[in-house]
Design an enzyme around this catalytic site. Structure first.
Site, short mmCIF file in Angstrom:
data_model
loop_
_atom_site.label_atom_id
_atom_site.label_comp_id
_atom_site.label_asym_id
_atom_site.label_seq_id
_atom_site.Cartn_x
_atom_site.Cartn_y
_atom_site.Cartn_z
N ILE A 1 80.16 -14.79 30.93
CA ILE A 1 81.60 -14.79 30.60
C ILE A 1 81.81 -15.19 29.13
O ILE A 1 82.66 -14.62 28.43
CB ILE A 1 82.38 -15.72 31.56
CG1 ILE A 1 82.09 -15.31 33.02
CG2 ILE A 1 83.88 -15.65 31.29
CD1 ILE A 1 82.64 -16.28 34.07
N PHE B 1 82.21 -23.19 28.50
CA PHE B 1 81.58 -22.44 29.60
C PHE B 1 80.28 -23.08 30.08
O PHE B 1 79.83 -22.79 31.18
CB PHE B 1 81.21 -21.01 29.15
CG PHE B 1 82.38 -20.14 28.80
CD1 PHE B 1 83.11 -19.49 29.78
CD2 PHE B 1 82.73 -19.92 27.47
CE1 PHE B 1 84.17 -18.67 29.46
CE2 PHE B 1 83.80 -19.10 27.13
CZ PHE B 1 84.51 -18.47 28.12
N SER C 1 86.94 -22.89 38.68
CA SER C 1 86.59 -21.84 39.63
C SER C 1 87.52 -21.88 40.83
O SER C 1 88.00 -22.97 41.22
CB SER C 1 85.16 -22.06 40.10
OG SER C 1 84.88 -21.29 41.24
N TYR D 1 77.94 -27.92 43.36
CA TYR D 1 78.52 -27.11 42.28
C TYR D 1 80.05 -27.21 42.32
O TYR D 1 80.71 -27.47 41.31
CB TYR D 1 78.07 -25.65 42.38
CG TYR D 1 78.87 -24.72 41.49
CD1 TYR D 1 78.67 -24.71 40.11
CD2 TYR D 1 79.85 -23.87 42.02
CE1 TYR D 1 79.42 -23.88 39.29
CE2 TYR D 1 80.60 -23.04 41.20
CZ TYR D 1 80.38 -23.05 39.83
OH TYR D 1 81.13 -22.23 39.02
N LYS E 1 83.12 -28.90 39.63
CA LYS E 1 84.36 -28.29 39.09
C LYS E 1 85.58 -29.14 39.44
O LYS E 1 86.46 -29.36 38.59
CB LYS E 1 84.52 -26.86 39.62
CG LYS E 1 83.45 -25.87 39.16
CD LYS E 1 83.46 -25.66 37.65
CE LYS E 1 82.36 -24.74 37.20
NZ LYS E 1 82.17 -24.71 35.75
N1 NAD Z 1 80.39 -16.11 37.07
C1 NAD Z 1 81.19 -16.60 38.01
O1 NAD Z 1 81.29 -16.04 39.10
C2 NAD Z 1 82.00 -17.85 37.77
C3 NAD Z 1 83.10 -18.11 38.61
C4 NAD Z 1 83.85 -19.27 38.38
C5 NAD Z 1 83.50 -20.14 37.34
N2 NAD Z 1 82.42 -19.86 36.55
C6 NAD Z 1 82.07 -20.79 35.47
O2 NAD Z 1 82.19 -20.13 34.22
C7 NAD Z 1 81.23 -20.64 33.30
C8 NAD Z 1 80.41 -19.50 32.73
O3 NAD Z 1 79.82 -18.78 33.80
P1 NAD Z 1 78.85 -17.55 33.54
O4 NAD Z 1 78.94 -16.68 34.75
O5 NAD Z 1 79.08 -16.97 32.20
O6 NAD Z 1 77.45 -18.31 33.60
P2 NAD Z 1 76.16 -18.16 32.66
O7 NAD Z 1 75.07 -18.95 33.30
O8 NAD Z 1 75.91 -16.72 32.36
O9 NAD Z 1 76.65 -18.87 31.31
C9 NAD Z 1 76.56 -20.26 31.13
C10 NAD Z 1 75.83 -20.49 29.79
O10 NAD Z 1 75.76 -21.88 29.54
C11 NAD Z 1 74.47 -22.19 29.05
N3 NAD Z 1 74.24 -23.61 29.37
C12 NAD Z 1 74.09 -24.19 30.58
N4 NAD Z 1 73.92 -25.51 30.45
C13 NAD Z 1 73.96 -25.78 29.12
C14 NAD Z 1 73.86 -26.97 28.34
N5 NAD Z 1 73.66 -28.17 28.90
N6 NAD Z 1 73.99 -26.88 27.00
C15 NAD Z 1 74.18 -25.68 26.40
N7 NAD Z 1 74.28 -24.52 27.08
C16 NAD Z 1 74.18 -24.58 28.43
C17 NAD Z 1 73.53 -21.21 29.74
O11 NAD Z 1 72.33 -21.00 29.02
C18 NAD Z 1 74.39 -19.96 29.79
O12 NAD Z 1 74.20 -19.15 28.64
C19 NAD Z 1 80.42 -21.67 34.08
O13 NAD Z 1 80.95 -22.94 33.82
C20 NAD Z 1 80.64 -21.28 35.52
O14 NAD Z 1 80.50 -22.36 36.39
C21 NAD Z 1 81.68 -18.71 36.72
O1 GDU Z 2 74.21 -10.43 48.95
C1 GDU Z 2 75.40 -10.66 49.21
C2 GDU Z 2 76.20 -11.51 48.41
C3 GDU Z 2 77.51 -11.72 48.80
N1 GDU Z 2 78.04 -11.14 49.90
C4 GDU Z 2 79.46 -11.33 50.25
O2 GDU Z 2 80.21 -10.89 49.13
C5 GDU Z 2 81.37 -11.71 48.94
C6 GDU Z 2 81.33 -12.31 47.54
O3 GDU Z 2 80.22 -13.20 47.44
P1 GDU Z 2 79.75 -13.81 46.03
O4 GDU Z 2 78.53 -14.64 46.29
O5 GDU Z 2 79.62 -12.73 45.02
O6 GDU Z 2 80.99 -14.71 45.60
P2 GDU Z 2 81.69 -15.93 46.33
O7 GDU Z 2 83.12 -15.57 46.51
O8 GDU Z 2 80.93 -16.38 47.49
O9 GDU Z 2 81.54 -17.10 45.25
C7 GDU Z 2 81.75 -16.93 43.84
O10 GDU Z 2 83.08 -17.08 43.50
C8 GDU Z 2 83.66 -18.34 43.84
C9 GDU Z 2 85.06 -18.32 43.35
O11 GDU Z 2 85.86 -17.64 44.25
C10 GDU Z 2 82.88 -19.48 43.22
O12 GDU Z 2 83.11 -19.55 41.82
C11 GDU Z 2 81.40 -19.34 43.48
O13 GDU Z 2 80.72 -20.30 42.72
C12 GDU Z 2 80.91 -17.98 43.10
O14 GDU Z 2 79.55 -17.83 43.43
C13 GDU Z 2 81.33 -12.75 50.07
O15 GDU Z 2 82.13 -12.28 51.13
C14 GDU Z 2 79.84 -12.76 50.49
O16 GDU Z 2 79.64 -13.10 51.85
C15 GDU Z 2 77.25 -10.31 50.69
O17 GDU Z 2 77.72 -9.76 51.69
N2 GDU Z 2 75.96 -10.10 50.31
#
Ligand code: NAD
Ligand code: GDU
Length: 337
Positions: free
Chosen positions: A12, A80, A124, A148, A152
């Site tokens: 992101i 992030f 999240s 996790y 948050k």
């Molecule tokens: N992807 C999702 O589904 C999702 C959903 C909700 C919230 N988030 C939150 O959004 C943020 C970004 O998510 P993302 O999907 O881009 O994850 P990501 O793992 O791709 O990006 C996180 C980045 O932070 C870096 N990082 C981790 N710990 C660090 C540290 N101590 N110092 C410096 N860098 C560090 C990692 O190397 C990585 O590049 C995270 O906080 C995650 O929890 C993600």
């Molecule tokens: O291999 C897979 C993976 C997922 N799912 C289903 O797909 C949907 C989405 O699952 P994801 O794992 O992609 O996402 P979640 O909604 O479970 O969770 C994600 O989104 C959340 C926010 O809504 C939190 O941030 C969480 O940390 C992040 O992993 C769910 O119904 C899950 O049961 C499958 O059927 N097969």
């Protein structure tokens, strides 16, 4: 004045960097590459045509953070950097509490010392826990079911407390729903280590032949087709949401919270069928038992982001699956050769 983007090499953060640069912001990326690749930086340069200042290191390292703040004129931080794998957090809770919470406190302390008091934070939808009924609104009670999620919930609390105690702070908690998709160039995207936990990278790795078939976790939920319903949001829409949230953050003080979701629920089968149709590939799947901790339905009410920030998701599910597939098919091994 620059924006410090912690975790800017991640999924992101890299897309948000593109949108920040496109809207005239100067960006400094900080990342320790614990879950990303240095190759992202070259790709970002190709997309934006700009050299982006970069510091390699951890938010846990306060002297390192201090050096960044002393060497630059930083206006605000978009934070992030965190670990994000739910299952791993259950097995290694201390790793998650340390990196996510101690890391955030370290960052906040250095920000305060350097009188930078504007922060936009990656929260999240997981903070809505299992008891609230969708569409989810920002005023609902928060809770968590795994370490996790607790990081948050706690980090939102810490940020709110900091803003309450010192009225110069402006903190914005952004609650993301389910980000998928990739930049339309296909140069940057989601590149998880090992077998993906989340649905979209799993689907694309099946499509590219790295994984054999998708397991669908449950078809007996109380949803239209029995599979889980989620609010999928294109990562570019999410990135644009950060630019608008930053503008609002810089113009205000206190604490703010916004849902960033499309406000529309799609089932796992909707997602698979749309992926197959738009990309003309077949995704073999089998129905498996429910995954522990999953809920039936989770989607946002995003009216607050619309009314206050002027943000709405623009991209469709078809856009999301096409862009996810372009990224994966052009980079079968992510950023690896
Ligand atoms: N992807 C999702 O589904 C999702 C959903 C909700 C919230 N988030 C939150 O959004 C943020 C970004 O998510 P993302 O999907 O881009 O994850 P990501 O793992 O791709 O990006 C996180 C980045 O932070 C870096 N990082 C981790 N710990 C660090 C540290 N101590 N110092 C410096 N860098 C560090 C990692 O190397 C990585 O590049 C995270 O906080 C995650 O929890 C993600
Ligand atoms: O291999 C897979 C993976 C997922 N799912 C289903 O797909 C949907 C989405 O699952 P994801 O794992 O992609 O996402 P979640 O909604 O479970 O969770 C994600 O989104 C959340 C926010 O809504 C939190 O941030 C969480 O940390 C992040 O992993 C769910 O119904 C899950 O049961 C499958 O059927 N097969």
């Amino acid at each position: 004045m620059a924006i410090l983007v912690t975790g800017g090499a991640g999924y992101i953060g890299s897309h948000t960097t593109v949108e920040l640069l496109a809207t005239g912001h100067e960006v400094i990326i900080l990342d320790d590459f614990s879950n990303s690749s240095p190759k992202v930086l070259d790709r970002l340069k190709t997309i934006t045509g700009k050299n982006i200042a970069f510091y390699e290191g951890s938010i846990l390292n306060k002297p390192f953070l201090n050096k960044i703040f002393k060497e630059n004129n930083i206006e605000a931080v978009i934070h992030f950097a965190a670990f994000k794998a739910v299952g791993e957090s259950v097995k290694e809770p201390l790793k998650y509490y340390h990196n996510n919470i101690v890391g955030t406190i370290s960052l906040l302390e250095v920000m305060a010392e350097n009188k930078v008091k504007n922060i936009v934070f990656s929260s999240s939808a997981t903070v809505y826990g299992v008891n609230n009924i969708s569409p989810l609104t920002e005023d609902m009670p928060t809770s968590a079911t795994n370490p996790y999620g607790y990081t948050k919930v706690m980090m939102e609390q810490i940020l709110n407390d900091v803003a309450f105690a010192d009225k110069e702070w402006s903190v914005t908690n952004l609650r993301y729903f389910n980000p998928i998709g990739a930049h339309e160039s296909g140069l940057i995207g989601e590149a998880p280590n090992g077998v993906p936990n989340n649905i979209m990278p799993y689907i694309t790795q099946v499509a590219v032949g790295k994984l054999q078939e998708l397991s669908i976790f449950g078809d007996d939920y109380d949803t239209p087709d029995g599979t889980g319903v989620r609010d999928y949001i294109h990562v570019i829409d999410l990135a644009k949401g950060h630019v608008l949230a930053l503008k609002d953050n810089l113009a205000t003080t206190g604490s703010h919270v916004y849902n960033l979701g499309a406000g529309q629920g799609y089932s796992v089968l909707d997602l698979v069928k749309t992926f197959e149709k738009e990309n003309n590939v077949t995704i073999p799947y089998t129905i498996k038992p429910r995954r522990a901790g999953d809920i039936a339905t989770c989607y946002a009410n995003s009216n607050k982001a619309k009314e206050v920030l002027g943000w709405t998701a623009q991209k469709t599910l078809a856009d999301m699956v096409r862009d996810s597939w372009r990224w994966q098919s052009q980079n079968p091994n992510g950023y690896e050769e």
